[in-house]
Design a protein around this motif. Structure first.
Motif, short mmCIF file in Angstrom:
data_model
loop_
_atom_site.label_atom_id
_atom_site.label_comp_id
_atom_site.label_asym_id
_atom_site.label_seq_id
_atom_site.Cartn_x
_atom_site.Cartn_y
_atom_site.Cartn_z
N ALA A 268 9.89 12.84 -0.58
CA ALA A 268 9.26 13.37 0.63
C ALA A 268 7.74 13.35 0.51
N GLN A 269 7.21 13.62 -0.67
CA GLN A 269 5.77 13.52 -0.88
C GLN A 269 5.28 12.10 -0.66
N LEU A 270 6.06 11.14 -1.13
CA LEU A 270 5.69 9.73 -0.94
C LEU A 270 5.68 9.37 0.54
N THR A 271 6.67 9.85 1.30
CA THR A 271 6.68 9.54 2.73
C THR A 271 5.48 10.14 3.44
N ASP A 272 5.00 11.31 2.98
CA ASP A 272 3.80 11.90 3.56
C ASP A 272 2.60 10.98 3.36
N VAL A 273 2.50 10.36 2.20
CA VAL A 273 1.39 9.44 1.92
C VAL A 273 1.49 8.21 2.81
N VAL A 274 2.70 7.67 2.92
CA VAL A 274 2.91 6.49 3.75
C VAL A 274 2.65 6.81 5.22
N GLN A 275 3.05 8.02 5.65
CA GLN A 275 2.93 8.40 7.05
C GLN A 275 1.48 8.38 7.52
N ARG A 276 0.53 8.59 6.63
CA ARG A 276 -0.88 8.62 7.02
C ARG A 276 -1.35 7.29 7.57
N VAL A 277 -0.69 6.20 7.20
CA VAL A 277 -1.09 4.88 7.68
C VAL A 277 -0.01 4.21 8.52
N TRP A 278 1.21 4.73 8.47
CA TRP A 278 2.31 4.15 9.23
C TRP A 278 2.26 4.68 10.66
N PRO A 279 2.27 3.82 11.68
CA PRO A 279 2.05 4.27 13.06
C PRO A 279 3.21 5.03 13.68
N TRP A 280 4.44 4.86 13.15
CA TRP A 280 5.59 5.53 13.74
C TRP A 280 6.03 6.70 12.86
N HIS A 281 6.56 7.73 13.50
CA HIS A 281 6.92 8.93 12.76
C HIS A 281 8.08 8.67 11.81
#
Length: 364
Positions: A268-281
């Motif tokens: 889940a921490q990794l997805t938070d990092v990816v989410q900062r640059v990934w345009p879709w939720h």
């Protein structure tokens, strides 16, 4: 009574405005965009004559001072509530500072009662797995929970100074008529769209936004001697029980894999990092997983102004029906709930009028 509600265009705030208006109060809404007030309140049939609008941000001291001047009570419901890492900067910039500005203004103008809307998550993690009115603010490092813990300290400082501040602790909230489709309703929608086949273990308290709104209306008159920290009506559910309840309401199988919450935290921490640059939720947020890992519940008998939560199945059914009626779910995704969806044809409320800032300044 004239009551200022901050965050009145949000989920909790809009329903709180409706509950206050139903109780016969006049309401002033502090909103950054006055044009958002009517769309948020009209579905709740709030009479236009019961509401006026002051434009401004909760972190803007002059705007808050204008809004607070002349009111009898304040309900501070404004905050950024999201575990989405793209909202971290806004969360840090709003939740604590907004609480400081609003509560300081209420103190300066001698407001008779201020309700600060906190969250049970402000006291996470709990070493015992139980949170109560005397539990200390939490030490979580997750951005939203940390910001609410800091805001909690601000509210408790005002209480310690003898100010008439009452704190509410809503559980995770579901319900219809969500102006911005917030965290919990989005999660339910994602689940029914098949985007959440994996859930963490553990659990969390959950309730109905309409019950929490009723609590806020009640807290304006509850004697301070009865306590000044109240938990929103709700119930603890394990994630397995939550998914089971959704299956029963919709009649869908919803195959789900449950994994230990703490084991899921690194992912889940990794997805938070990816989410900062990934345009879709990405519907796998660290904060949500962390709450499940804490697996905390309100202590037995925690004060809630004597209110009883409505059945969770009712809350779920009403929420799914609204998601379907509003076009956010297909009939197949809503399942059995869509088949019983009924539009009662409630008349839309008249447009809510806005009050100019200079009019607010003219009030005694």
């Amino acid at each position: 009574m004239l009551v200022l509600v901050t965050g009145g265009t949000g989920f909790v705030g809009a329903h709180t405005v409706a509950a206050l208006a139903a109780a016969g109060h006049r309401v002033r809404v502090l909103a950054r965009d006055a044009d958002r007030v009517a769309p948020a309140l009209s579905p709740l049939s709030v009479p236009s004559e019961a509401v006026e609008v002051a434009t401004g941000d909760v972190t803007d001291e002059p705007a808050v001072n204008r809004a607070v001047r002349g009111v009898d009570a304040v309900v501070h419901a404004a905050s950024v509530y999201s575990f989405d890492s793209r909202w971290h900067a806004a969360t840090r910039g709003t939740n604590v500072r907004g609480t400081e500005v609003v509560l300081d203004a209420a103190r300066r103008f001698g407001v008779g009662r201020t309700v600060h809307v906190s969250t049970f998550g402000a006291m996470l993690p709990s070493p015992t797995g139980v949170v109560g009115p005397q539990s200390p603010p939490g030490t979580a490092r997750e951005t939203y929970l940390a910001s609410k813990a800091k805001a909690e300290r601000v509210a408790r400082w005002h209480q310690d100074q003898g100010e008439p501040v009452v704190i509410s602790y809503p559980p995770a909230l579901l319900g219809p008529d969500d102006p911005k489709l917030g965290d919990q309703n989005s999660r339910l929608r994602n689940m029914l769209r098949g985007l959440m086949p994996v859930w963490p273990g553990g659990g969390f308290p959950v309730g109905d936004v309409r019950d929490t709104a009723a609590l806020h209306a009640a807290l304006l008159t509850v004697p301070l001697a009865d306590g000044n920290r109240h938990f929103g009506p709700g119930r603890y559910l394990s994630t397995r029980d939550y998914v089971r309840a959704v299956r029963e309401v919709t009649g869908r199988r919803l195959p789900t894999l449950f994994l230990p919450a703490r084991a899921m935290l690194p992912f889940a921490q990794l997805t938070d990092v990816v989410q900062r640059v990934w345009p879709w939720h990405i519907p796998a947020e660290y904060g949500a997983c962390y709450v499940c890992a804490c697996d905390a519940r309100p202590e037995a008998g925690a004060p809630s102004a004597g209110l009883t939560p409505r059945p969770f199945a009712e809350t779920l059914a009403d929420t799914v029906r609204w998601l379907h009626r509003s076009g956010r779910l297909t009939a197949a995704q809503a399942g059995r709930a869509a088949a019983t969806s009924i539009d009662h044809g409630a008349p839309a409320a008249p447009s809510v009028r806005a009050a100019a800032s200079r009019r607010e300044e003219a009030r005694p």
